[in-house]
Design a protein around this motif. Structure first.
Motif, PDB file in Angstrom:
ATOM      1  N   GLN A  49       0.804  -1.209   0.000  1.00  0.00           N
ATOM      2  CA  GLN A  49       0.000   0.000   0.000  1.00  0.00           C
ATOM      3  C   GLN A  49       0.845   1.271   0.000  1.00  0.00           C
ATOM      4  OE1 GLN A  49      -3.426   0.221  -0.151  1.00  0.00           O
ATOM      5  NE2 GLN A  49      -3.399  -1.998  -0.503  1.00  0.00           N
ATOM      6  N   VAL A  50       2.122   1.159   0.386  1.00  0.00           N
ATOM      7  CA  VAL A  50       2.939   2.373   0.534  1.00  0.00           C
ATOM      8  C   VAL A  50       4.158   2.400  -0.384  1.00  0.00           C
ATOM      9  CG1 VAL A  50       2.200   2.673   2.927  1.00  0.00           C
ATOM     10  CG2 VAL A  50       4.309   1.406   2.465  1.00  0.00           C
ATOM     11  N   GLU A 212       7.763   9.830   4.199  1.00  0.00           N
ATOM     12  CA  GLU A 212       6.307   9.707   4.292  1.00  0.00           C
ATOM     13  C   GLU A 212       5.848   8.255   4.251  1.00  0.00           C
ATOM     14  OE1 GLU A 212       2.227  11.137   1.965  1.00  0.00           O
ATOM     15  OE2 GLU A 212       4.204  11.561   1.118  1.00  0.00           O
ATOM     16  N   TRP A 213       6.518   7.430   3.450  1.00  0.00           N
ATOM     17  CA  TRP A 213       6.046   6.053   3.312  1.00  0.00           C
ATOM     18  C   TRP A 213       6.205   5.260   4.608  1.00  0.00           C
ATOM     19  CZ3 TRP A 213       8.856   1.522   3.833  1.00  0.00           C
ATOM     20  CH2 TRP A 213      10.257   1.624   3.798  1.00  0.00           C
ATOM     21  N   THR A 215       6.023   6.582   7.698  1.00  0.00           N
ATOM     22  CA  THR A 215       4.935   7.057   8.555  1.00  0.00           C
ATOM     23  C   THR A 215       3.613   6.402   8.162  1.00  0.00           C
ATOM     24  OG1 THR A 215       6.019   9.184   8.936  1.00  0.00           O
ATOM     25  CG2 THR A 215       3.646   9.100   9.280  1.00  0.00           C
ATOM     26  N   ARG A 216       3.342   6.355   6.864  1.00  0.00           N
ATOM     27  CA  ARG A 216       2.105   5.730   6.397  1.00  0.00           C
ATOM     28  C   ARG A 216       2.080   4.238   6.715  1.00  0.00           C
ATOM     29  NH1 ARG A 216       2.197   6.467   0.473  1.00  0.00           N
ATOM     30  NH2 ARG A 216       0.247   5.292   0.551  1.00  0.00           N
ATOM     31  N   GLN A 219       1.317   3.792  10.451  1.00  0.00           N
ATOM     32  CA  GLN A 219      -0.090   4.105  10.713  1.00  0.00           C
ATOM     33  C   GLN A 219      -1.007   3.004  10.197  1.00  0.00           C
ATOM     34  OE1 GLN A 219      -0.212   7.924   8.776  1.00  0.00           O
ATOM     35  NE2 GLN A 219       0.147   9.061  10.675  1.00  0.00           N
ATOM     36  N   ARG A 220      -0.690   2.467   9.031  1.00  0.00           N
ATOM     37  CA  ARG A 220      -1.514   1.390   8.475  1.00  0.00           C
ATOM     38  C   ARG A 220      -1.420   0.134   9.343  1.00  0.00           C
ATOM     39  NH1 ARG A 220      -4.151   0.420   3.876  1.00  0.00           N
ATOM     40  NH2 ARG A 220      -3.536   2.489   3.108  1.00  0.00           N
TER      41      ARG A 220
END
Length: 366
Positions: A49-50, A212-213, A215-216, A219-220
């Motif tokens: 997803q990232v 950013e990836w 962090t994402r 979080q995911r």
């Protein structure tokens, strides 16, 4: 042997269940490290997803899945272990007794080279390309927390006594010490990431959460919960104030430690160490066999560990110009880094310099 390659969204529910079943039975088959959550389908699907280029090779024998190989692939055919740079356990999840040809697998996956830095033990076809093996300390909990604590008292009596005393002092000075093993408040996750980013900057290291990836991804995974897998945020409170936190990944039997951090205002109480002991107690009660502290030489890991696993780094490559070029770029960097980390006469001055630069960088941000 039949090998098919899939994008994460193309993996069938039946194959995903087969993958999970291999991990669930790994400890019964003498392959306990294959149950690591970094080798789970949930981690691979979250990576898909990232990040681009995430693929899953399914290896079948007699029509049935025998192994799963998650990886990342560039358009030029450079392959990397899934999550290279953030994953603490890599390799092929397989049934007992399964063997494979590494180069045949690379060709089927369209790879000229496959690079790894935390290859799990027992992967002989890949390990032949390893350039080095490194300790990954663990905290054994399969006999229960009290048995672990008794072993800790025996091997590190002063450390254990001092840490437990600091926990009591933290409670006297700042209110009741409270621990939440599976905190579901996203705000606490943001607090942890802010602490960790500040720690990276303070010590002169690259801030992973500036990407950013990553962090994402965290979080995911925080919101990913299945029967065999979960992202677990653990928080230590003094009164109502969070003083230390950790985010890691849990499978049925392993809690992989990943991002620990604490509020520097409470550093004299060693809240990170207190947190790890509380994590061990709660994880043991939840049926976890061990906490995997991850590769890397750290004083706190040496104090908490009961034994060490071994992980390897290196690559498997075909005779291909892309593979030659990739190794030419990566080998000197890896060799220099490992030399510095392994030799105190190099590491200590480098570490002091990084921290000095980190302090300057932190002051400039104020």
């Amino acid at each position: 042997m039949d090998i098919t390659v899939h994008r994460p969204g193309e993996l069938t529910e039946a194959d995903r269940l087969s993958w999970t079943a291999l991990q669930s039975k790994a400890h019964l088959n003498g392959l306990p490290e294959l149950a690591n959550p970094f080798l789970s389908p949930e981690f691979t699907l979250a990576m898909g997803q990232v990040r681009r280029g995430v693929r899953i090779a399914v290896l079948r024998e007699d029509g049935e899945p025998a192994a799963f190989f998650p990886f990342q692939r560039s358009t030029t055919g450079v392959g990397r272990a899934i999550g290279l740079g953030v994953s603490d356990c890599q390799g092929l999840v397989h049934r007992p007794g399964f063997t494979w040809d590494a180069r045949e697998l690379l060709r089927a996956c369209g790879l000229a080279v496959w690079e790894f830095d935390h290859l799990v033990e027992g992967q002989a076809p890949f390990a032949a390309g390893a350039s080095g093996s490194y300790p990954s300390p663990v905290m054994d909990l399969d006999q229960g927390y009290e048995a672990y604590l008794a072993q800790l008292r025996e091997q590190s009596p002063k450390f254990t006594r001092t840490t437990l005393a600091k926990q009591r002092k933290l409670g006297r000075d700042h209110g009741e010490v409270r621990y939440v093993h599976d905190e579901r408040d996203p705000e606490r996750l943001r607090t942890l990431m802010a602490w960790k980013s500040a720690q990276y900057r303070r010590t002169g290291r690259s801030d992973r959460f500036a990407h950013e990836w990553i962090t994402r991804l965290v979080q995911r995974l925080f919101h990913t919960r299945t029967a065999p897998f979960a992202g677990v945020l653990s928080v230590l409170y003094a009164g109502d104030v969070p003083v230390a936190a950790h985010f890691g990944l849990r499978s049925e039997r392993i809690l992989a430690c990943w991002f620990p951090a604490y509020d520097p205002a409470f550093s004299k109480y060693s809240p990170g160490l207190i947190l790890h002991l509380r994590m061990a107690e709660a994880a043991a009660a939840d049926g976890i066999a061990y906490l995997d502290l991850g590769r890397g030489v750290k004083e706190y890991k040496d104090s908490l560990k009961t034994r060490e696993l071994a992980v390897s780094e290196g690559w498997v490559a075909l005779r291909h110009p892309v593979a030659i070029g990739h190794r030419a770029r990566r080998a000197p960097v890896r060799a220099l880094r490992n030399t510095v980390l392994a030799r105190p006469e190099f590491f200590d001055p480098a570490d002091r310099l990084l921290k000095r630069l980190g302090r300057i960088r932190s002051r400039n941000r104020e």
